[in-house]
Motif scaffolding. Structure first.
Motif, mmCIF file in Angstrom:
data_model
loop_
_atom_site.group_PDB
_atom_site.id
_atom_site.type_symbol
_atom_site.label_atom_id
_atom_site.label_comp_id
_atom_site.label_asym_id
_atom_site.label_seq_id
_atom_site.Cartn_x
_atom_site.Cartn_y
_atom_site.Cartn_z
ATOM 1 N N PHE A 52 0.876 -1.165 0.000
ATOM 2 C CA PHE A 52 0.000 0.000 0.000
ATOM 3 C C PHE A 52 0.920 1.223 0.000
ATOM 4 O O PHE A 52 1.947 1.215 0.687
ATOM 5 C CB PHE A 52 -0.807 -0.016 1.306
ATOM 6 N N GLU A 64 -2.569 12.860 9.258
ATOM 7 C CA GLU A 64 -3.121 11.576 8.821
ATOM 8 C C GLU A 64 -4.346 11.796 7.947
ATOM 9 O O GLU A 64 -4.564 11.077 6.983
ATOM 10 C CB GLU A 64 -3.488 10.717 10.033
ATOM 11 N N TRP A 65 -5.156 12.767 8.337
ATOM 12 C CA TRP A 65 -6.346 13.108 7.555
ATOM 13 C C TRP A 65 -6.281 14.604 7.233
ATOM 14 O O TRP A 65 -6.494 15.434 8.113
ATOM 15 C CB TRP A 65 -7.634 12.836 8.359
ATOM 16 N N TYR A 149 -6.543 3.607 -5.016
ATOM 17 C CA TYR A 149 -7.442 3.949 -3.911
ATOM 18 C C TYR A 149 -8.018 5.318 -4.250
ATOM 19 O O TYR A 149 -7.263 6.264 -4.480
ATOM 20 C CB TYR A 149 -6.585 3.987 -2.652
ATOM 21 N N TRP A 187 -9.777 0.276 -4.547
ATOM 22 C CA TRP A 187 -9.990 0.267 -3.093
ATOM 23 C C TRP A 187 -11.003 1.326 -2.693
ATOM 24 O O TRP A 187 -10.763 2.516 -2.848
ATOM 25 C CB TRP A 187 -8.658 0.584 -2.414
ATOM 26 N N ASP A 189 -12.662 2.874 0.385
ATOM 27 C CA ASP A 189 -12.484 3.001 1.815
ATOM 28 C C ASP A 189 -13.812 3.281 2.519
ATOM 29 O O ASP A 189 -14.711 3.872 1.933
ATOM 30 C CB ASP A 189 -11.510 4.165 2.010
ATOM 31 N N ALA A 191 -14.172 5.108 5.484
ATOM 32 C CA ALA A 191 -14.267 6.346 6.279
ATOM 33 C C ALA A 191 -15.083 7.377 5.509
ATOM 34 O O ALA A 191 -14.823 7.634 4.346
ATOM 35 C CB ALA A 191 -12.874 6.897 6.556
ATOM 36 N N ASP A 288 -5.025 -5.260 6.029
ATOM 37 C CA ASP A 288 -4.219 -4.055 5.841
ATOM 38 C C ASP A 288 -3.616 -3.582 7.163
ATOM 39 O O ASP A 288 -4.228 -3.648 8.210
ATOM 40 C CB ASP A 288 -5.034 -2.928 5.167
ATOM 41 N N TRP A 295 -0.511 5.921 8.657
ATOM 42 C CA TRP A 295 -0.608 5.502 7.253
ATOM 43 C C TRP A 295 0.266 6.375 6.364
ATOM 44 O O TRP A 295 0.750 5.939 5.327
ATOM 45 C CB TRP A 295 -2.055 5.568 6.763
HETATM 46 C C1 FUL Z 1 -8.829 4.208 6.535
HETATM 47 C C2 FUL Z 1 -8.456 5.652 6.256
HETATM 48 O O1 FUL Z 1 -9.224 6.547 7.023
HETATM 49 C C3 FUL Z 1 -6.984 5.740 6.604
HETATM 50 O O2 FUL Z 1 -6.491 7.052 6.499
HETATM 51 C C4 FUL Z 1 -6.241 4.794 5.666
HETATM 52 O O3 FUL Z 1 -6.341 5.241 4.335
HETATM 53 C C5 FUL Z 1 -6.784 3.376 5.801
HETATM 54 C C6 FUL Z 1 -6.161 2.390 4.864
HETATM 55 O O4 FUL Z 1 -8.173 3.368 5.595
HETATM 56 O O5 FUL Z 1 -10.156 3.984 6.534
#
Ligand code: FUL
Length: 493
Positions: A52, A64-65, A149, A187, A189, A191, A288, A295
């Motif tokens: 990744f 991170e965000w 992603y 990918w 995600d 979030a 992961d 990350w």
């Molecule tokens: C999460 C994201 O919020 C993180 O920042 C990261 O990318 C991870 C792999 O997935 O849900």
């Protein structure tokens, strides 16, 4: 013509046909389960190791965000080298790399024509760069598969939360899936929604996770553009999240789930971790985890890179539990994998290679107490022939079966490997392993699911006979490979 002569002539005419038929006759395989993987899903599990690559404005802001208000001007890696990523990945045995083309901050690593929030407004390569292009080129040069992603949550976009954003999101998917050649994995995600910049309004936005993106429609759209791509999300449809970010699959891990029970972004993580023997779809788990606490790259984590031994432990808990190991290696501000990460990764690869290079069971005779038929196709010896395609299968309808591996002379081992021929589905629910010690069979370990691969760690054992007992299975059990190994000293350091 005499009757004898007629028979003789008839024989001459028919014989070649009979010969041909008997030569081309292939005994049928075992009856597959109702739920089996696609060829792409089988190839996916066989990769075992994936990398990744989390890289974006966060790399430069130490976050991170990202909030979504970062200026593209901060994205300026001094020596970005996607070939270094691919070279390191290849040397470490990774088979695919997945890049964050867009993370939650909305900054695009490619010059998307649908936004100004991208590399085209960065000083890097005077705004003429395209990280996604460089990335796919490097992966292909090194023979790695490509994954992307594209964060559904976008804290930069003014329309996030409204229907207009969905059009934007699909436009971006179209760019990524039509302009960069074959993409093996995409990918999605989980979030989603919260505070963000959102075009300058700086507010909190919530979406309905069940309905907002209309995932079934998005997935259909993706498959239309790339029929062979594998789609990852909490609910698949091809690959599922394993339910945690430590890289650990459940001790019991089925490659099946009932996707209708899973909401992307609000999933029952226990369910995802173990899968579901009654699952209606083949959706194997992807494990992961990041090589660092975060990350994204943060210089204050340079001394917190996971040790090779920690990575090996994760390998046993992911690949060794029927999962794939998705390891994140975040490039630093230069645009390179950091030296500490590379060192750890290389040593991890060396240890795994050393442990598994010599299977002590290879070529050893095996006796089964039950066989599908007496044909060679199902012979017990197939489990020690090193081939993933040949297999042993118990007699139709038989669940409890045992296989005795005769090592000849005593051997010492402390790692075991089992593999099912998953093209017929996943079947085994429980097994035990016994060894001939002091004139008696002694149980040394037990396990539940097997699937593509099951690895077990035990204390070193010296024996000349090993017995694998299948205790419970969903269908006639079959095994493609059995292995005995001695762990590298490097595992213990
Ligand atoms: C999460 C994201 O919020 C993180 O920042 C990261 O990318 C991870 C792999 O997935 O849900």
């Amino acid at each position: 013509m005499s009757a004898k002569l007629i028979v003789h002539h008839l024989f001459l005419i028919l014989a070649p046909g009979i010969f041909l038929v008997s030569c081309s006759y292939q005994s049928p395989d075992i009856t597959p389960n109702n739920v089996v993987p696609s060829p792409q899903q089988i190839a996916y599990q066989e990769m075992e190791l994936i990398g990744f690559v989390h890289f974006t404005v966060n790399t430069f802001t130490d976050k991170e965000w990202g909030f979504g208000d970062e200026s593209p001007a901060i994205f300026n890696p001094g020596s970005l080298d996607t070939r270094q990523w691919a070279r390191v990945a290849k040397a470490a045995g990774l088979k695919e790399l997945i890049l964050t083309a867009k993370h939650h901050d909305g900054f695009c690593l490619w010059p998307s024509k649908y936004t100004e929030h991208s590399v085209k407004n960065s000083p890097w390569k005077n705004g003429h760069g395209d990280v996604v292009r460089d990335f796919v080129d490097a992966c292909r040069e090194y023979g790695l598969k490509v994954g992307l992603y594209l964060s559904p949550w976008d804290r930069n976009h003014a329309d996030y939360g409204k229907p207009e954003y969905l059009t934007y999101y699909r436009n971006q998917l179209r760019e990524l899936l039509t302009e960069y050649g074959e993409i093996s994995e995409i990918w999605f995600d989980g979030a989603n929604g919260g505070d963000g910049y959102y075009g300058g309004v700086n507010e909190e936005r919530r979406i309905d996770r069940e309905t907002y993106y209309n995932w079934p429609e998005v997935w259909q759209f993706v498959k239309k553009l790339q029929p062979n791509v594998l789609i990852f999300s909490d609910a698949g449809p091809d690959i599922r999240w394993i339910g945690n970010e430590h890289g650990f699959a459940g001790e019991t891990n089925w490659s099946l789930i009932d996707a209708s029970k899973v909401t992307v972004g609000a999933a029952d993580t226990k369910y995802l971790n173990s899968g579901d023997p009654k699952g209606t779809s083949w959706i194997a788990g992807e494990c992961d985890v990041s090589i660092r606490p975060g990350w994204f790259y943060h210089s204050d984590q340079d001394d917190k890179v996971k040790s090779p031994q920690e990575l090996v432990d994760i390998y046993y808990k992911s690949v060794g539990r029927n999962g794939t190991f998705l390891l994140n290696i975040p490039p630093d501000k230069r645009g390179l994998f950091h030296e500490n990460d590379v060192a750890s990764l290389n040593e991890f690869q060396r240890i795994v290679h050393e442990t598994f290079k010599k299977n002590l069971a290879i070529g050893k005779p095996v006796h089964a107490n039950s066989l599908q038929t007496d044909q060679e196709k199902f012979a017990a010896d197939n489990i020690t022939d090193e081939s993933l395609s040949s297999y042993w299968a118990a007699g139709e309808g038989i669940i409890n079966a045992s296989l005795e591996i005769n090592l000849g002379s005593p051997a010492i081992f402390d790692r075991l490997m089992l593999q099912e021929p998953i093209r017929f589905g996943q079947r085994i629910r429980e097994f035990s392993v016994k060894c001939w010690i002091d004139g008696a069979w002694q149980e040394i370990t037990r396990g539940t699911t097997v699937g593509y691969k099951r690895l077990l760690r035990i204390d070193p054992i010296e024996t000349n006979k090993v017995k694998l007992n299948i205790l419970d299975a969903d269908n006639t059990p079959a095994i493609s490979n059995f292995g005995l190994f001695k762990a590298s000293e490097g595992e213990k350091q």
